[in-house]
Design an enzyme around this catalytic site. Sequence first.
Site, mmCIF file in Angstrom:
data_model
loop_
_atom_site.group_PDB
_atom_site.id
_atom_site.type_symbol
_atom_site.label_atom_id
_atom_site.label_comp_id
_atom_site.label_asym_id
_atom_site.label_seq_id
_atom_site.Cartn_x
_atom_site.Cartn_y
_atom_site.Cartn_z
ATOM 1 C CG ASP A 116 -1.832 -1.201 1.273
ATOM 2 O OD1 ASP A 116 -2.260 -1.658 0.208
ATOM 3 O OD2 ASP A 116 -2.058 -1.700 2.382
ATOM 4 C CG HIS A 153 -1.719 -1.944 -7.454
ATOM 5 N ND1 HIS A 153 -0.752 -1.831 -6.503
ATOM 6 C CD2 HIS A 153 -1.340 -2.948 -8.253
ATOM 7 C CE1 HIS A 153 0.171 -2.743 -6.726
ATOM 8 N NE2 HIS A 153 -0.162 -3.450 -7.775
HETATM 9 P P1 GDP Z 1 -0.337 0.087 -3.754
HETATM 10 O O1 GDP Z 1 -0.933 -1.216 -3.419
HETATM 11 O O2 GDP Z 1 1.103 0.181 -3.361
HETATM 12 O O3 GDP Z 1 -0.564 0.490 -5.174
HETATM 13 O O4 GDP Z 1 -1.055 1.174 -2.858
HETATM 14 P P2 GDP Z 1 -2.619 1.468 -2.701
HETATM 15 O O5 GDP Z 1 -3.186 1.765 -4.008
HETATM 16 O O6 GDP Z 1 -3.281 0.436 -1.904
HETATM 17 O O7 GDP Z 1 -2.569 2.740 -1.738
HETATM 18 C C1 GDP Z 1 -2.136 3.941 -2.123
HETATM 19 C C2 GDP Z 1 -3.274 4.946 -1.955
HETATM 20 O O8 GDP Z 1 -2.718 6.222 -1.932
HETATM 21 C C3 GDP Z 1 -4.249 4.968 -3.116
HETATM 22 O O9 GDP Z 1 -5.517 5.327 -2.628
HETATM 23 C C4 GDP Z 1 -3.687 6.033 -4.030
HETATM 24 O O10 GDP Z 1 -4.650 6.663 -4.853
HETATM 25 C C5 GDP Z 1 -3.160 6.995 -3.039
HETATM 26 N N1 GDP Z 1 -1.981 7.757 -3.417
HETATM 27 C C6 GDP Z 1 -0.866 7.356 -4.106
HETATM 28 N N2 GDP Z 1 0.030 8.349 -4.139
HETATM 29 C C7 GDP Z 1 -0.519 9.389 -3.440
HETATM 30 C C8 GDP Z 1 -0.052 10.689 -3.076
HETATM 31 O O11 GDP Z 1 1.058 11.091 -3.369
HETATM 32 N N3 GDP Z 1 -0.915 11.468 -2.329
HETATM 33 C C9 GDP Z 1 -2.146 11.032 -1.936
HETATM 34 N N4 GDP Z 1 -2.899 11.846 -1.210
HETATM 35 N N5 GDP Z 1 -2.597 9.812 -2.242
HETATM 36 C C10 GDP Z 1 -1.799 9.003 -2.969
#
Ligand code: GDP
EC number: 6.3.4.4
Length: 427
Positions: free
Chosen positions: A12, A40
Amino acid sequence: MVQAVVGANWGDEGKGKITDMLAEEADIIVRFQGGANAGHTIVNDYGKFALHTLPSGVFYNHTTSIIGNGVALNIPVLFNEVKSIVDRGVPMPKILVSDRAQMVMSYHILFDQYEEERLGGKSFGSTKSGIAPFYSDKYAKIGFQVSELFDEDLLKEKVVRICEQKNVTLKHLYHKPELKPEDLLEELHNYKKMVEPFVCDTSAYLWNAIKEGKKILLEGQLGSLKDPDHGIYPMVTSSSTLAAYGAIGAGIPPYEIKKIVTVVKAYSSAVGAGAFVSEIFGDEADELRKRGGDGGEFGATTGRPRRMGWFDCVASKYGCRIQGTTDVAFTVLDVLGYLDEIPVCVGYEIDGEVTTDFPTTAKLEKAKPVLKKLPGWKTDIRGIKNYEDLPENCRKYIEFIEEQIGFPITMVSNGPGRHDIIYRNVK
Ligand code: GDP
């Protein structure tokens, strides 16, 4: 050129967003491990999506998405996911599925549920997607490989053998209904119908693509600390989450992986059980959880509230090292803009001694965080494009963490969207 996008922590970290962003310049995106047990979240011009099996590059017309041999392939989930994005206006993605990938069967999911029920309070916090039973069977050499779908004689013989073996456990350990060979055969026939048009030798395809100079992205799931060898065993996942495994799970030469982008989140979050040294609780955690990510820190697959914590330099330094990081993408920094002071975990105290080396699990359980407070910046940094335009305390936070973890932060993500990114020249 092959690049990997992987996580340094518990998952995440925002890998989906970074992959989606880097995919703009890529030709091929490959999933090389894991299954539909994690997700994701991606925000782009088509809307907000939670992907579990498809690579995060499926939103572009110019890319090919590959499900590599290392993946736990859940065929119905894959095709439901394709349907769900196409129904929302995304053009039909070009997908290839490795003929050497193995398939998650419906009984893997049942075994996952039955085992969690049996373990009760001592469970590992499985998402019950069948991943652990799937990988156990793969390495016990009783899994079903996609290529086997095309050998009817083999299937007919194998379903009988599998039922004999599984039914012993179903009957005597779990006291649940037994499997029938004809049901398994029907399930496999259905999978064949669905997957046939997409199956190929993806390793050979990638070999040729590398020779032609194509740009390839390997997309990891979860993070370093969930790796079965190098993570917080046994609270880990069942396939390697490391960039090195990208070579195996995609079937490419290890020396072709030239860049390893490790995604590190500006604070910590984790799902499932296991030691989490910098964890916070109560109102402090609720506030960060509510503001975190894009619309709160809740699991993309499970909807479970994530456990929250301050940034952990010890875990992240280790997580980056074990990935073989060339570049750090530091994400979700914008979320911290509400804090007057930001605690950071700079060491672990274990039996009265402070260390910055990440220990094995038994010692980790005893670790207490050594916290240092850094001043906050108290502004919204979304929309900023140049590193120099970030508030001074924000730059100091980034540079402090960069020094602690010892790997260059070349990208800072300040929002969930594709273009919310600040590039930094530090090499
Ligand atoms: P992954 O499994 O590593 O892809 O991560 P997730 O998708 O589960 O969690 C990342 C969350 O953070 C998602 O809701 C993204 O839209 C959000 N996100 C990613 N980068 C950023 C950022 O720089 N700022 C904010 N506010 N949200 C972000």
